[in-house]
Motif scaffolding. Structure first.
Motif, PDB file in Angstrom:
ATOM      1  N   TYR A   1       0.827  -1.213   0.000  1.00 24.23           N
ATOM      2  CA  TYR A   1       0.000   0.000   0.000  1.00 24.23           C
ATOM      3  C   TYR A   1       0.861   1.264   0.000  1.00 24.23           C
TER       4      TYR A   1
ATOM      5  N   GLU B   1      -2.311   3.772  -2.307  1.00 25.54           N
ATOM      6  CA  GLU B   1      -3.744   3.488  -2.229  1.00 25.54           C
ATOM      7  C   GLU B   1      -4.237   3.597  -0.785  1.00 25.54           C
ATOM      8  N   GLU B   2      -5.451   4.124  -0.628  1.00 22.92           N
ATOM      9  CA  GLU B   2      -6.052   4.162   0.690  1.00 22.92           C
ATOM     10  C   GLU B   2      -6.558   2.767   1.061  1.00 22.92           C
TER      11      GLU B   2
ATOM     12  N   GLN C   1      -8.034   0.131   4.713  1.00 22.79           N
ATOM     13  CA  GLN C   1      -8.528   0.063   6.076  1.00 22.79           C
ATOM     14  C   GLN C   1      -7.489  -0.632   6.952  1.00 22.79           C
TER      15      GLN C   1
ATOM     16  N   LYS D   1      -4.317   9.733   8.366  1.00 22.44           N
ATOM     17  CA  LYS D   1      -5.751   9.445   8.442  1.00 22.44           C
ATOM     18  C   LYS D   1      -6.483  10.112   7.295  1.00 22.44           C
ATOM     19  N   VAL D   2      -7.457   9.375   6.740  1.00 21.52           N
ATOM     20  CA  VAL D   2      -8.298   9.885   5.661  1.00 21.52           C
ATOM     21  C   VAL D   2      -9.747   9.818   6.128  1.00 21.52           C
TER      22      VAL D   2
ATOM     23  N   GLU E   1      -9.301  13.087  10.118  1.00 20.87           N
ATOM     24  CA  GLU E   1      -8.102  13.451   9.374  1.00 20.87           C
ATOM     25  C   GLU E   1      -7.570  14.811   9.832  1.00 20.87           C
TER      26      GLU E   1
ATOM     27  N   ARG F   1      -9.162   4.455   7.767  1.00 22.76           N
ATOM     28  CA  ARG F   1      -8.679   4.481   6.390  1.00 22.76           C
ATOM     29  C   ARG F   1      -7.428   5.344   6.390  1.00 22.76           C
ATOM     30  N   VAL F   2      -6.292   4.741   6.043  1.00 23.20           N
ATOM     31  CA  VAL F   2      -5.025   5.446   6.141  1.00 23.20           C
ATOM     32  C   VAL F   2      -4.196   5.201   4.904  1.00 23.20           C
ATOM     33  N   THR F   3      -3.215   6.056   4.716  1.00 18.98           N
ATOM     34  CA  THR F   3      -2.196   5.776   3.721  1.00 18.98           C
ATOM     35  C   THR F   3      -0.882   5.642   4.459  1.00 18.98           C
TER      36      THR F   3
END
Length: 578
Positions: A175, A180-181, A183, A507-508, A512, A563-565
């Protein structure tokens, strides 16, 4: 004649019913602080109004109870009358009262019995689960399974934990490379499911397979069953949802058959290897090693304990990890302190291979105990976001009483006793003005840390502590504290040691960071990055402690999926070198 008798009896019956309801609503628990009850609906309407005022979809009931406590002036315990839907509930908000419920007493040699509301989880845990047992039955089960969760035994499983963590890192690397975002909570839960599967049964459930189609049949069925315990309908009796209950039963039966086959296979292995050196070390093997015959009762009892450990042992730790990386992502000083500590213990090379070499070298397990600041981070996350709670009940007529700090005495017979860890662990009289703040430093120098030693609630336990021992009860306390807490805290520290220096998490969505005009995060007065919105716990059926038992309602808290990157190690190194 019959019609006349019925007509004459109706006023008497009506009078009796009204008097009974009046007594139960307004007299039975009249001395306990509570919101104004309704004659017909008790506190159901009041709780609905409090929930609506929060304006946060799916908000966990603990936070609604916290608002209820605020309106009542923060009493040490409160009444929530849920009749006719559920038995009345006593919400305990004081660690002093909570200790009286979970400790040994003359009335209850193994602490106050678990609440019968545990029966709502029978499809997940089984009828013979250690969570629902009381008295001598519970004592024998706990004694039987304790060796499989002893710290010295768990340390011997470090190679397994590291192997599973390597697969987790591979997912994060992928990832990180794609941007890509994803979970994080789902990845973390899959990781901890594999660890608990290996520890309890020496089985690989392939939970971390990159494609869901590659996961084993067991993990698919278990996941389906978990998703049938929704945050709303689980608060009402099963008979209100017969179709849903039938589907739960079907899935539970399929899971039972798979587990029973695994148990038979493991038992046959033991019979073949009897007397040979090198016994297996998983919990299932330890529990079967002295059983020459696999009776029907032993088979069902063992199956239900495995269901309980798998259920209780994966969600809570996975969610703990999600909260750890989220809190670190918005608290730069804490993240730096964790990384500095890991550099000191494991050297400047942050690669998983370097951490593995150090941990598996002679004396490597001692490094885990020396992760003081990392341990403080985990303990602070568990304080703010406890993974479970306990529900007990003193049978009517028992005469079980608790005493508050101001000298008042209350009889709590016949009500669900809910030690609300979310409120207890944010008590301003204990934690001061920073009670709601993420501040790991408060735990540095703490006498016991987060392992099970000292979690029994002994009289001398507060000696040398900065904070009362009972004010932190993420795994509950007393003789029925969480059997798996050492596994959870060992694996959490190992995973943080491997991951924290290699990745940054951003964090998305909800929670965030709020960036300035130049796209940089902004620190607030508490040393945390400002966020656009609050990330909060929601209702979900996750494992409780005892792993505490789960009082439906409310189920233990869990964060919404993070949801994170992830950014690669190179980004981390470049940032720190500047």
């Amino acid at each position: 004649m019959i019609a006349t008798v019925v007509l004459l009896a109706l006023p008497l019956v009506a009078t009796y019913l009204v008097a009974t309801i009046w007594h139960r609503r307004f007299r039975q628990y009249a001395g306990i602080p509570q919101l104004k009850p309704s004659f017909l609906w008790g506190h159901l309407r009041a709780i609905h109004e409090l929930t609506t005022l929060q304006s946060r979809p799916g908000l966990h009931p603990d936070h609604v109870f916290a608002e209820m406590a605020r309106q009542l002036g923060h009493p040490p315990l409160m009444l929530l009358d849920l009749r006719p839907v559920r038995p009345p509930m006593i919400i305990v908000t004081s660690h002093e009262v909570a200790e009286q419920i979970t400790r040994v007493s003359k009335l209850f040699p193994w602490s106050t019995p678990k609440s019968p509301t545990m029966s709502s989880l029978v499809r997940l845990t089984g009828a013979e689960s250690i969570l629902a047992k009381n008295g001598e039955d519970w004592k024998q089960l706990r004694r039987r399974y304790n060796p499989g969760f002893a710290p010295q035994h768990l340390m011997s499983l470090l190679p397994c934990i590291l192997d599973k963590t390597d697969m987790f890192v591979e997912h994060l690397d992928r990832y990180a490379g794609s941007g890509e975002e994803f979970q994080l909570s789902k990845l973390a839960i899959n990781l901890t499911f594999e660890i608990i599967g290996a520890v309890t049964m020496d089985v690989d459930f392939h939970a971390q397979h990159p494609e869901s189609s590659g996961q084993g049949e067991f993990i698919k069925l278990f996941d389906q069953l978990l998703h049938m315990y929704g945050p709303v309908d689980n608060r009402f009796p099963w008979w209100m949802y017969p179709r849903r209950e039938w589907r739960r039963w079907r899935l539970s039966e399929q899971i039972d058959r798979l587990l029973e086959d695994m148990i038979r296979h493991k038992h046959a292995e033991h019979q073949q290897q009897a007397g040979k050196a090198g016994r297996a070390r998983d919990v299932l093997s330890l529990s079967l090693q002295d059983s020459k015959e696999l009776t029907k009762s032993l088979l069902s009892e063992t199956r239900d304990q495995l269901k309980t450990f798998l259920f209780a042992g994966h969600d809570t730790t996975g969610i703990l990890l999600s909260w750890v990386f989220y809190e670190l992502s918005r608290t730069p000083a804490a993240l730096k302190a964790v990384r500095d500590e890991l550099d000191d213990l494991f050297g400047p090379d942050p690669s998983p291979a370097a951490v593995r070499r150090k941990l598996l070298a002679p004396g490597g397990e001692e490094l885990i105990h020396r992760m003081a600041y990392t341990t403080a981070v985990i303990k602070e996350v568990l304080r703010l976001h406890p993974p479970g709670a306990t529900a007990r009940m003193s049978p009517p007529g028992t005469g079980f009483r608790v005493r508050t700090s101001d000298g008042q005495s209350f009889c709590l017979d016949g009500a669900i006793l809910y030690n609300c860890a979310t409120i207890i662990q944010r008590d301003r009289t204990v934690f001061g003005d920073t009670a709601n703040d993420f501040m790991p430093e408060r735990w540095l120098g703490d006498k016991v840390g987060i392992m099970s030693a000292g979690a029994g609630g002994g009289a001398d336990e507060d000696a040398g502590r900065k904070l009362p021992a009972g004010a932190w009860r993420a795994f509950e306390r007393g003789p029925r504290n969480c059997i798996g807490q050492d596994l959870a805290t060992i694996e959490a520290r190992v995973i943080v040691a491997v991951v924290a220096r290699r990745f940054d998490f951003v964090k998305v969505g909800l929670g965030e960071l709020d960036l300035d005009a130049e796209g940089r995060p902004v620190l607030d007065e508490k040393g945390q990055f400002k966020t656009k919105s609050e990330l909060y716990s929601v209702s979900s059926v996750m494992a409780g402690s005892g792993r505490a038992s789960i009082p439906p309602p409310p189920p233990p808290p869990s964060p919404p999926p993070l949801r994170v990157t992830a950014q690669s190690m190179l980004t981390v190194i470049d940032r720190r070198s500047r």
